[in-house]
Design a protein around this motif. Structure first.
Motif, PDB file in Angstrom:
ATOM      1  N   SER A  19       0.752  -1.212  -0.004  1.00  0.00           N
ATOM      2  CA  SER A  19      -0.009   0.140  -0.065  1.00  0.00           C
ATOM      3  C   SER A  19       0.742   1.291  -0.135  1.00  0.00           C
ATOM      4  O   SER A  19       0.223   2.284  -0.352  1.00  0.00           O
ATOM      5  CB  SER A  19      -0.819   0.193   1.157  1.00  0.00           C
ATOM      6  OG  SER A  19      -0.110  -0.041   2.404  1.00  0.00           O
ATOM      7  N   ILE A  20       2.247   1.237   0.033  1.00  0.00           N
ATOM      8  CA  ILE A  20       3.085   2.239   0.068  1.00  0.00           C
ATOM      9  C   ILE A  20       3.373   2.672  -1.350  1.00  0.00           C
ATOM     10  O   ILE A  20       3.752   1.748  -2.134  1.00  0.00           O
ATOM     11  CB  ILE A  20       4.459   2.031   1.030  1.00  0.00           C
ATOM     12  CG1 ILE A  20       3.966   1.914   2.495  1.00  0.00           C
ATOM     13  CG2 ILE A  20       5.287   2.948   0.932  1.00  0.00           C
ATOM     14  CD1 ILE A  20       5.039   1.541   3.460  1.00  0.00           C
ATOM     15  N   HIS A  21       3.356   3.916  -1.914  1.00  0.00           N
ATOM     16  CA  HIS A  21       4.020   4.553  -2.871  1.00  0.00           C
ATOM     17  C   HIS A  21       5.381   4.917  -2.799  1.00  0.00           C
ATOM     18  O   HIS A  21       5.492   5.927  -2.119  1.00  0.00           O
ATOM     19  CB  HIS A  21       2.819   5.477  -3.384  1.00  0.00           C
ATOM     20  CG  HIS A  21       1.339   5.042  -3.601  1.00  0.00           C
ATOM     21  ND1 HIS A  21       0.978   4.091  -4.317  1.00  0.00           N
ATOM     22  CD2 HIS A  21       0.367   5.411  -2.551  1.00  0.00           C
ATOM     23  CE1 HIS A  21      -0.369   3.926  -4.078  1.00  0.00           C
ATOM     24  NE2 HIS A  21      -0.690   4.847  -3.289  1.00  0.00           N
TER      25      HIS A  21
ATOM     26  N   ARG B 298       1.382   7.253   3.420  1.00  0.00           N
ATOM     27  CA  ARG B 298       1.951   6.276   2.582  1.00  0.00           C
ATOM     28  C   ARG B 298       2.777   6.619   1.328  1.00  0.00           C
ATOM     29  O   ARG B 298       2.554   5.882   0.583  1.00  0.00           O
ATOM     30  CB  ARG B 298       0.641   5.166   2.375  1.00  0.00           C
ATOM     31  CG  ARG B 298       0.310   4.724   3.740  1.00  0.00           C
ATOM     32  CD  ARG B 298      -0.650   3.355   3.599  1.00  0.00           C
ATOM     33  NE  ARG B 298      -1.156   3.122   4.862  1.00  0.00           N
ATOM     34  CZ  ARG B 298      -0.752   2.083   5.498  1.00  0.00           C
ATOM     35  NH1 ARG B 298       0.528   1.608   5.033  1.00  0.00           N
ATOM     36  NH2 ARG B 298      -1.155   1.868   6.614  1.00  0.00           N
ATOM     37  N   ASN B 299       3.244   7.629   1.441  1.00  0.00           N
ATOM     38  CA  ASN B 299       4.074   8.056   0.297  1.00  0.00           C
ATOM     39  C   ASN B 299       5.749   8.070   0.758  1.00  0.00           C
ATOM     40  O   ASN B 299       5.894   8.724   1.581  1.00  0.00           O
ATOM     41  CB  ASN B 299       3.857   9.482  -0.183  1.00  0.00           C
ATOM     42  CG  ASN B 299       2.680   9.221  -1.093  1.00  0.00           C
ATOM     43  OD1 ASN B 299       2.264   8.293  -1.820  1.00  0.00           O
ATOM     44  ND2 ASN B 299       1.761  10.391  -0.925  1.00  0.00           N
ATOM     45  N   ILE B 300       6.564   7.442  -0.017  1.00  0.00           N
ATOM     46  CA  ILE B 300       8.019   7.835   0.439  1.00  0.00           C
ATOM     47  C   ILE B 300       8.828   8.262  -0.753  1.00  0.00           C
ATOM     48  O   ILE B 300       8.869   7.628  -1.687  1.00  0.00           O
ATOM     49  CB  ILE B 300       8.673   6.282   0.673  1.00  0.00           C
ATOM     50  CG1 ILE B 300       7.888   5.987   1.922  1.00  0.00           C
ATOM     51  CG2 ILE B 300       9.972   6.447   0.838  1.00  0.00           C
ATOM     52  CD1 ILE B 300       8.230   4.455   2.394  1.00  0.00           C
ATOM     53  N   TYR B 301       9.377   9.474  -0.784  1.00  0.00           N
ATOM     54  CA  TYR B 301      10.157   9.855  -1.828  1.00  0.00           C
ATOM     55  C   TYR B 301      11.574   9.683  -1.593  1.00  0.00           C
ATOM     56  O   TYR B 301      12.253   9.343  -0.593  1.00  0.00           O
ATOM     57  CB  TYR B 301       9.750  11.403  -1.847  1.00  0.00           C
ATOM     58  CG  TYR B 301       8.435  11.791  -2.208  1.00  0.00           C
ATOM     59  CD1 TYR B 301       8.249  12.011  -3.461  1.00  0.00           C
ATOM     60  CD2 TYR B 301       7.338  11.946  -1.430  1.00  0.00           C
ATOM     61  CE1 TYR B 301       6.542  12.410  -3.802  1.00  0.00           C
ATOM     62  CE2 TYR B 301       6.121  12.333  -1.585  1.00  0.00           C
ATOM     63  CZ  TYR B 301       5.817  12.402  -2.853  1.00  0.00           C
ATOM     64  OH  TYR B 301       4.505  12.993  -3.294  1.00  0.00           O
ATOM     65  N   ASP B 302      12.392  10.039  -2.833  1.00  0.00           N
ATOM     66  CA  ASP B 302      14.088  10.028  -2.388  1.00  0.00           C
ATOM     67  C   ASP B 302      14.360  11.301  -1.984  1.00  0.00           C
ATOM     68  O   ASP B 302      14.672  12.399  -2.875  1.00  0.00           O
ATOM     69  CB  ASP B 302      14.348   9.838  -3.934  1.00  0.00           C
ATOM     70  CG  ASP B 302      15.924   9.409  -3.995  1.00  0.00           C
ATOM     71  OD1 ASP B 302      16.532   9.482  -2.859  1.00  0.00           O
ATOM     72  OD2 ASP B 302      16.379   8.912  -4.942  1.00  0.00           O
ATOM     73  N   TYR B 303      14.637  11.235  -0.673  1.00  0.00           N
ATOM     74  CA  TYR B 303      14.877  12.525   0.059  1.00  0.00           C
ATOM     75  C   TYR B 303      16.430  12.834  -0.174  1.00  0.00           C
ATOM     76  O   TYR B 303      16.849  13.991  -0.069  1.00  0.00           O
ATOM     77  CB  TYR B 303      14.730  12.317   1.382  1.00  0.00           C
ATOM     78  CG  TYR B 303      13.510  12.285   1.825  1.00  0.00           C
ATOM     79  CD1 TYR B 303      12.221  13.336   1.670  1.00  0.00           C
ATOM     80  CD2 TYR B 303      12.635  10.847   2.108  1.00  0.00           C
ATOM     81  CE1 TYR B 303      10.867  12.936   1.918  1.00  0.00           C
ATOM     82  CE2 TYR B 303      11.397  10.565   2.303  1.00  0.00           C
ATOM     83  CZ  TYR B 303      10.556  11.790   2.239  1.00  0.00           C
ATOM     84  OH  TYR B 303       9.179  11.411   2.534  1.00  0.00           O
ATOM     85  N   SER B 304      17.208  11.885  -0.747  1.00  0.00           N
ATOM     86  CA  SER B 304      18.513  12.287  -1.109  1.00  0.00           C
ATOM     87  C   SER B 304      18.712  13.303  -2.088  1.00  0.00           C
ATOM     88  O   SER B 304      19.661  13.959  -2.589  1.00  0.00           O
ATOM     89  CB  SER B 304      19.396  10.880  -1.382  1.00  0.00           C
ATOM     90  OG  SER B 304      18.803  10.327  -2.648  1.00  0.00           O
TER      91      SER B 304
END
Length: 523
Positions: free
Chosen positions: A332-334, A427-433
Motif C-alpha cells: 500500500s506504500i507508493h 503512505r508516500n515515500i520519496y527519494d529525499y537524497s
C-alpha cells in the motif's frame, strides 16, 4: 549410611521408580533391586552416571561415613549439562549405528534425508521474500533501514535454523534413538556385562575391609578423558562465542526500544503501520528471550524451560505473522524516485563568454542542450533546493579566463522531519537524497558544446599527465634524497678509514725506527 540405603533414599527423593532409574542407566530393574538390597554393587561408570542424575558427588554416594548427602541446588545449572547432553547424544548415535545392519542404516539415512529436504523446502519462500527486499534496500541510502533489514534477516535465519535442528533432532530421536526395537538391542549388549560384574563387587567384602573390585578397561578411561577434554574445550569456545553474540544483541535491544518509542510518537502524529506497531514488541520479546538464554548459559543459571519455550514460540509466531502484515503494508506504500513535490527547487543562471580554453569541471554530470541563439556565450542553469543544499562557485568563475566549476554542500534542515512524517502518514515515500543534489544544464550552440567537451578532455588529459609527472618527480626526488643520504654515509666512512690509515702509517714508521735501531746494535 550404607550405599544401598542412600540409593533407595535418593531414588525416592527424585521421584524415580526402580524401572525408571534402570532405564536411565541402561540396566534391568533387577540390577537396581539388587543394588538397593545390598546383594551387588554397581560399576564405576554407573556410579558416575548416578552422581549426575542425583546431583551429588561420588564420595557422598559411596562413603558410608557420610550420612547427609549435599545435593546441588536445583535452581542452578551448569553449562556442562548442555555439553554433556550433546556428547551423550553423539555417543548414543554412534552406538545405534554400530548395532544397526546395513539395511537399517540405509533406512535411517533415507528417512532423515527426506526430512531434511522437506524442512529445506520451507526456506524457499523466505529466500524469495529476502530477494525482493534486497532489491528495495539496495535503492535506499538510509543506513538505519539497511541495519534494521540485516538484523531482521539475521533473526529470521537464526529462528529458521533453530527450528530446523529441533525438528530434525526430535524426529531422529523419536524414530530411532527412542525406538524400543533399538533400545532392546542396546540392553541386550549391556546385560551380559551387568551379569558378569555382579559377582565382582559384594558389599560383604566391604564389611570385611575389602574394597569392591571394579574392572575398567584402559581404553574406556582414554575415551572418557578425551571426551572430558573436548567438553572443556567446547565449553571455553562456547562461552567466548556467547560473549561475542550478547554484545550485538544488547545493541539490537537498545535500537528496538528506541524504535518502539519512535513508533508511539509517530502514532500520535497519524502515522500508523500495524506491522511495525505489532512487530517491534514481538522483536523485543524475541530478543529478551534469546538474551536470557545466553546469559543463563554464561553464568550457569537455570530458568524455567517451559516459560522460555512458550515465549520463544510466541515471539517467532508473532514475527512470522508480522512479516506477512508487513508485506500487505508494503503493497500500500507508493515509492517515488523524486524529491517531495511540495518542496520548490530554486534555479539560478550564469552566462560566460565562449573562449578557446573554457570548460566545465564535473561536466559529465551536467546536461548539455543546444541553443542556436547562443553563438559567443554559454549559459549555465543550476537547479537546487536552497534550504537543503548550498551552491558554491569557484572564485572568478564569472570570468572567461577562469574555468567554471560548481559544487554544493549539504545542509541539515529540521523542517524535513515533519515533511517525512506527513509523507509516511499518506503512505508516500520519496527519494529525499535528491534534496542534496544540484542539477546543472549547459546551453550553447552545437559547435560550442563540442568545443567545451574537447577542452574538458584536453584538460583531463593534461591533469593526468601532470599527475604522472608529479608522481615521477616525487619518485626522482625521493631517489635523489636517498642517494645523497648514502653519499653522506660513504663520506663519513671515508673519513673514518682515512684516520685509520694515518694511524697505521704512524705505527709503520715506529716499527721502521725500531728495526733500524736493532740493526745498529747488531753491527
Amino acid at each position: 549410611m550404607s550405599f544401598n540405603e542412600k540409593l533407595q533414599k535418593l531414588r525416592k527423593q527424585n521421584g524415580l521408580s526402580q524401572e525408571g532409574l534402570a532405564d536411565l542407566l541402561d540396566v534391568t530393574r533387577q540390577s537396581v533391586s539388587k543394588w538397593e538390597s545390598g546383594t551387588t554393587y554397581p560399576e564405576m561408570d554407573k556410579l558416575l552416571f548416578m552422581c549426575k542424575i542425583f546431583k551429588c558427588s561420588l564420595e557422598d554416594l559411596t562413603n558410608d561415613e557420610i550420612v547427609d548427602i549435599k545435593i546441588e541446588d536445583k535452581k542452578k545449572s551448569n553449562i556442562y549439562t548442555f555439553i554433556d547432553s550433546i556428547i551423550e547424544f553423539i555417543k548414543e548415535t554412534i552406538d545405534l549405528l554400530k548395532l544397526m545392519n546395513k539395511k537399517e542404516i540405509e533406512c535411517c539415512f533415507v528417512t532423515m534425508g527426506i526430512t531434511s529436504i522437506i524442512l529445506l523446502l520451507f526456506r524457499f519462500p523466505i529466500i524469495h521474500i529476502n530477494n525482493l527486499l534486497d532489491q528495495m534496500i539496495i535503492t535506499t541510502t538510509n543506513h538505519f533501514f539497511k541495519f534494521s533489514y540485516h538484523m531482521l534477516h539475521f533473526i529470521v535465519s537464526c529462528s529458521y535454523w533453530s527450528l530446523f535442528l529441533v525438528i530434525f533432532t526430535y524426529i531422529f530421536k523419536s524414530n530411532f534413538l527412542n525406538n524400543p526395537k533399538y533400545k532392546n538391542k542396546i540392553k541386550q549388549e549391556v546385560q551380559p556385562k551387568e551379569e558378569l560384574s555382579t559377582h565382582e563387587s559384594n558389599p560383604q567384602e566391604r564389611v570385611q575391609g575389602k574394597e569392591p573390585v571394579i574392572s575398567i578397561k584402559s581404553t574406556t578411561n582414554r575415551i572418557d578423558n578425551l571426551f572430558r577434554f573436548l567438553e572443556h574445550t567446547v565449553m571455553f569456545f562456547l562461552k567466548t562465542l556467547i560473549c561475542m553474540i550478547i554484545i550485538p544483541i544488547l545493541f539490537l535491544l537498545f535500537f528496538l526500544c528506541a524504535g518502539l518509542f519512535i513508533t508511539l510518537y509517530l502514532l500520535f502524529k497519524g502515522v500508523f503501520y500495524i506491522s511495525v506497531f505489532i512487530g517491534i514488541p514481538f522483536a523485543i520479546l524475541f530478543t529478551l528471550t534469546i538474551l536470557e538464554i545466553l546469559i543463563c548459559f554464561l553464568i550457569n543459571r537455570k530458568t524455567s524451560e517451559k516459560r522460555l519455550m512458550i515465549t520463544f514460540l510466541v515471539s517467532v509466531i508473532g514475527l512470522g505473522g508480522t512479516f506477512g502484515i508487513f508485506l500487505l503494508d508494503l503493497s500500500s506504500i507508493h515509492f517515488h524516485e523524486e524529491a517531495p513535490i511540495e518542496i520548490d527547487q530554486k534555479t539560478v543562471e550564469f552566462e560566460y563568454e565562449m573562449t578557446d580554453t573554457l570548460y566545465f569541471l564535473y561536466s559529465q554530470m551536467a546536461e548539455y542542450k543546444v541553443d542556436p541563439n547562443l553563438q559567443n556565450t554559454v549559459k549555465v542553469k543550476a537547479g537546487y533546493y536552497e534550504d537543503y543544499t548550498e551552491l558554491l562557485l569557484a572564485e572568478g568563475s564569472n570570468s572567461s579566463s577562469r574555468p567554471y566549476y560548481g559544487k554544493h554542500d549539504t545542509i541539515w534542515n529540521s523542517q524535513l522531519i515533519p515533511i517525512i512524517i506527513r509523507d509516511l502518514a499518506k503512505r508516500n515515500i520519496y527519494d529525499y537524497s535528491k534534496l542534496n543534489e544540484v542539477n546543472i544544464t549547459i546551453y550553447a550552440s552545437e559547435e560550442n558544446i563540442q568545443k567545451l567537451e574537447q577542452n574538458y578532455q584536453k584538460e583531463m588529459e593534461g591533469m593526468h599527465i601532470r599527475e604522472e609527472q608529479y608522481i615521477n618527480n616525487s619518485y626522482y626526488e625521493d631517489r635523489i634524497r636517498e642517494l645523497e643520504r648514502e653519499k653522506r654515509i660513504l663520506e663519513e666512512d671515508k673519513q673514518t678509514l682515512n684516520s685509520q690509515v694515518d694511524t697505521l702509517n704512524l705505527q709503520i714508521e715506529e716499527y721502521q725506527n725500531l728495526l733500524n735501531q736493532l740493526k745498529e746494535i747488531l753491527e
